[in-house]
Write a protein that holds these residues in place. Structure first.
Motif, PDB file in Angstrom:
ATOM      1  N   PRO A   1     -10.556   7.487   3.700  1.00  0.00           N
ATOM      2  CA  PRO A   1      -9.635   8.634   3.759  1.00  0.00           C
ATOM      3  C   PRO A   1      -9.095   8.916   5.151  1.00  0.00           C
ATOM      4  O   PRO A   1      -8.131   9.667   5.284  1.00  0.00           O
TER       5      PRO A   1
ATOM      6  N   GLN B   1      -3.523  11.171   4.045  1.00  0.00           N
ATOM      7  CA  GLN B   1      -4.467  10.402   3.241  1.00  0.00           C
ATOM      8  C   GLN B   1      -4.597   8.967   3.740  1.00  0.00           C
ATOM      9  O   GLN B   1      -3.800   8.509   4.561  1.00  0.00           O
TER      10      GLN B   1
ATOM     11  N   TYR C   1       0.852  -1.185   0.000  1.00  0.00           N
ATOM     12  CA  TYR C   1       0.000   0.000   0.000  1.00  0.00           C
ATOM     13  C   TYR C   1       0.889   1.237   0.000  1.00  0.00           C
ATOM     14  O   TYR C   1       2.018   1.207   0.507  1.00  0.00           O
TER      15      TYR C   1
ATOM     16  N   LYS D   1       0.497   2.410 -11.218  1.00  0.00           N
ATOM     17  CA  LYS D   1       1.553   3.429 -11.213  1.00  0.00           C
ATOM     18  C   LYS D   1       2.914   2.887 -11.612  1.00  0.00           C
ATOM     19  O   LYS D   1       3.945   3.464 -11.255  1.00  0.00           O
TER      20      LYS D   1
ATOM     21  N   THR E   1     -17.325   2.510  -2.691  1.00  0.00           N
ATOM     22  CA  THR E   1     -16.672   3.670  -2.100  1.00  0.00           C
ATOM     23  C   THR E   1     -16.807   3.578  -0.593  1.00  0.00           C
ATOM     24  O   THR E   1     -17.748   2.975  -0.075  1.00  0.00           O
TER      25      THR E   1
ATOM     26  N   GLN F   1      -3.641   3.463  -0.232  1.00  0.00           N
ATOM     27  CA  GLN F   1      -4.060   3.028  -1.554  1.00  0.00           C
ATOM     28  C   GLN F   1      -3.347   1.731  -1.905  1.00  0.00           C
ATOM     29  O   GLN F   1      -2.124   1.627  -1.768  1.00  0.00           O
TER      30      GLN F   1
ATOM     31  N   TYR G   1      -9.634  -2.326   1.379  1.00  0.00           N
ATOM     32  CA  TYR G   1      -9.602  -1.014   0.755  1.00  0.00           C
ATOM     33  C   TYR G   1      -9.940   0.016   1.829  1.00  0.00           C
ATOM     34  O   TYR G   1     -10.921  -0.147   2.550  1.00  0.00           O
TER      35      TYR G   1
ATOM     36  N   GLN H   1       0.795   5.513   0.995  1.00  0.00           N
ATOM     37  CA  GLN H   1       0.054   6.536   1.734  1.00  0.00           C
ATOM     38  C   GLN H   1       0.708   7.901   1.535  1.00  0.00           C
ATOM     39  O   GLN H   1       1.872   8.089   1.896  1.00  0.00           O
TER      40      GLN H   1
END
Lengths: 115, 110
Positions: B103, A42, A36, A61, B3, A45, B100, A38
């Motif tokens: 935020p 945030q 992941y 990416k 989401t 991801q 997942y 970060q």
């Protein structure tokens, strides 16, 4: 108990240079493996994951990672780093069975990219 | 597509005050849900997870609690905050054996 080691706390590379972030794990059986990323302030991801099969996995990416069972490693690589790759990177493992897959994270590697 | 939302984004609370952080997921049914805390120098720590409504598992003893009142809602609470509760709280849902993340909520306890 399972554990994940990211031996490099901080890595600095120049833009355009190649990158390898190390990850070693200790687990009873081959776990599911994740990387992941970060950015400051945030959430995390997902870059890529390995469950089984081909030991070289491609992610988003331009990142890739290679699973090496004999070394209990799952190193992350990128051939050419961009300034936007500056962030903190976390390696994580999860059990490959069970009703819930609790992630165990490494301590993270902070990547700085020089112009 | 799925989401995940977390509310609030930031929070400053005095010691001893209550806490309620909310996480909601859209686009999926009955996902496994997770609460993590990221504190300076302590990495990412799993706090709670839930495999269904009303089902909560705790990973570490603390003054926090979690609840799942609805299928896609996960709440983190405390009756009395401690200074050590400061940190970045992340909620995650599981889909296809992968977590997942939302935020996050930045909590500062003063």
């Amino acid at each position: 108990a399972q554990s994940v080691t990211q031996p490099d706390i901080h890595i600095t590379v120049s833009e355009g240079a190649s990158l390898e972030l190390r990850c070693n794990y200790s687990y009873g059986a081959t776990p599911y493996l994740f990387w992941y990323v970060q950015s400051p302030g945030q959430g995390l991801q997902l870059l890529l994951k390995y469950f089984s099969g081909d030991t070289l996995v491609q992610g988003i990416k331009g990142f890739e990672a290679e699973f090496k069972r004999s070394q209990s490693s799952f190193n992350l690589r990128k051939p050419s780093v961009h300034w936007s790759d500056a962030a903190e990177y976390f390696c994580a493992v999860a059990p490959s069975s069970g009703s819930a897959r609790q992630l165990t994270f490494g301590s993270g590697t902070q990547l700085t990219v020089l112009p | 597509s799925q989401t995940i939302h977390q509310w609030p984004a930031t929070l400053v609370q005095p010691v001893g005050s209550p806490l309620s952080l909310e996480c909601t997921v859209e686009g999926t049914s009955n996902p496994n849900l997770y609460w993590y805390r990221q504190a300076a120098g302590r990495g990412l720590q799993l706090l709670f997870y839930s495999v269904g409504i009303g089902q909560i598992s705790s990973e570490v003893p603390q003054n926090l609690s979690a609840s799942r009142p609805q299928d896609r809602q996960f709440i983190l609470s405390s009756k009395k905050l401690l200074l050590s509760d400061s940190g970045f709280y992340l909620c995650a849902y599981e889909g296809a054996d992968t977590q997942y993340f939302g935020p996050g909520t930045r909590l500062t306890v003063l």
